[in-house]
Write a protein that holds these residues in place. Structure first.
Motif, PDB file in Angstrom:
ATOM      1  N   PRO A   1       8.269  52.556  59.376  1.00  0.00           N
ATOM      2  CA  PRO A   1       9.705  52.748  59.134  1.00  0.00           C
ATOM      3  C   PRO A   1       9.997  53.550  57.863  1.00  0.00           C
ATOM      4  CG  PRO A   1       9.275  50.486  59.785  1.00  0.00           C
ATOM      5  CD  PRO A   1       7.943  51.124  59.547  1.00  0.00           C
ATOM      6  N   GLU A   2       9.238  53.273  56.795  1.00  0.00           N
ATOM      7  CA  GLU A   2       9.464  53.981  55.523  1.00  0.00           C
ATOM      8  C   GLU A   2       9.134  55.476  55.643  1.00  0.00           C
ATOM      9  OE1 GLU A   2      10.499  53.107  52.313  1.00  0.00           O
ATOM     10  OE2 GLU A   2      11.211  51.213  53.159  1.00  0.00           O
ATOM     11  N   ALA A   3       8.107  55.773  56.423  1.00  0.00           N
ATOM     12  CA  ALA A   3       7.651  57.169  56.551  1.00  0.00           C
ATOM     13  C   ALA A   3       8.336  57.921  57.686  1.00  0.00           C
ATOM     14  CB  ALA A   3       6.143  57.194  56.770  1.00  0.00           C
ATOM     15  N   MET A   4       9.160  57.243  58.486  1.00  0.00           N
ATOM     16  CA  MET A   4       9.676  57.839  59.722  1.00  0.00           C
ATOM     17  C   MET A   4      10.390  59.187  59.544  1.00  0.00           C
ATOM     18  SD  MET A   4       9.396  57.605  62.891  1.00  0.00           S
ATOM     19  CE  MET A   4       8.643  55.993  63.056  1.00  0.00           C
ATOM     20  N   PRO A   5      11.267  59.372  58.545  1.00  0.00           N
ATOM     21  CA  PRO A   5      11.885  60.705  58.397  1.00  0.00           C
ATOM     22  C   PRO A   5      10.843  61.819  58.245  1.00  0.00           C
ATOM     23  CG  PRO A   5      13.043  59.107  57.047  1.00  0.00           C
ATOM     24  CD  PRO A   5      11.815  58.416  57.560  1.00  0.00           C
TER      25      PRO A   5
END
Length: 222
Positions: free
Chosen positions: A145-149
């Motif tokens: 989720p933190e790395a998704m962008p």
């Protein structure tokens, strides 16, 4: 009017080639996204100071990624002909291009995944560990989720590269717009066919970039 401007363009062939290009790109992007994330996670988690720290495993995975990322795509297609024939049963057509497309793009994307994971604040991971989070929880609730962008941005770049790969694959008989531009356009000196195929490839690239930018802007909470 269009028949005078583009006398050699057969639109049924153009649309069939476009469908082949979209098929090759779509399947290979999906497979690359999954395999790239798996490889990227393994690279990150087995590196120094991380959950599965293992120098031997990390070195082997990194070597695999670096080797296949470094081979020029047109050479990779030729190298993989025996493997492609074994898996697909033929070396011609859109299906036959998929192994080379996926094997060529997944390591490239894996490095992007690794970079995205390295940029996550280590404090967030440590906080999850201190709360007793399992490895799977850290992966699916924190890291991804933190790395998704960055992951979406990376797969957008990779998808655009894959469109270019499909055009190269077309030169060795994989079908699609690259194949049409080479056989119908270049070899028969029909510059109008090459022009239309090029414009359609550009349209596909612009659409992919637009979708990627839109999705990234929606999920980026920074």
């Amino acid at each position: 009017m269009s028949s005078n401007l583009l006398p050699n363009v057969q639109w049924d062939k153009i649309w069939a080639a476009t469908a082949e290009t979209l098929y090759m790109t779509g399947i290979s992007v999906l497979a690359t996204f999954v395999l790239g994330i798996i490889l990227g996670l393994l690279l990150f988690l087995t590196s120094k100071g991380n959950i599965w720290e293992n120098k031997v495993a990390n070195t082997m995975i990194a070597a695999f990624v670096n080797i296949f990322r470094s081979i020029p795509f047109i050479i990779l297609i030729i190298l993989l002909i025996p493997f492609t024939k074994l898996v697909v049963g033929t070396i011609l057509g859109a299906e036959a291009a998929l192994p080379a497309l996926i094997i060529g793009a997944a390591p490239f994307y894996a490095r992007m995944v690794e970079i995205a994971l390295r940029e996550i604040d280590k404090g967030v991971i440590e906080a999850a560990k201190s709360m007793g989070a399992t490895t799977s929880t850290i992966i699916f609730k924190v890291l991804l989720p933190e790395a998704m962008p960055a992951l979406v941005s990376g797969i957008t770049v990779t998808a655009i590269a894959l469109v270019g790969y499909t055009a190269m694959a077309g030169v060795v008989g994989a079908g699609g717009l690259g194949n049409l531009a080479y056989l119908e356009g270049f070899q028969r000196s029909h510059s109008d066919v090459t022009f239309v195929a090029t414009v359609l490839i550009l349209v596909i690239v612009f659409v992919i970039q637009f979708i990627g930018d839109f999705v990234t802007s929606k999920i980026d909470k920074r």
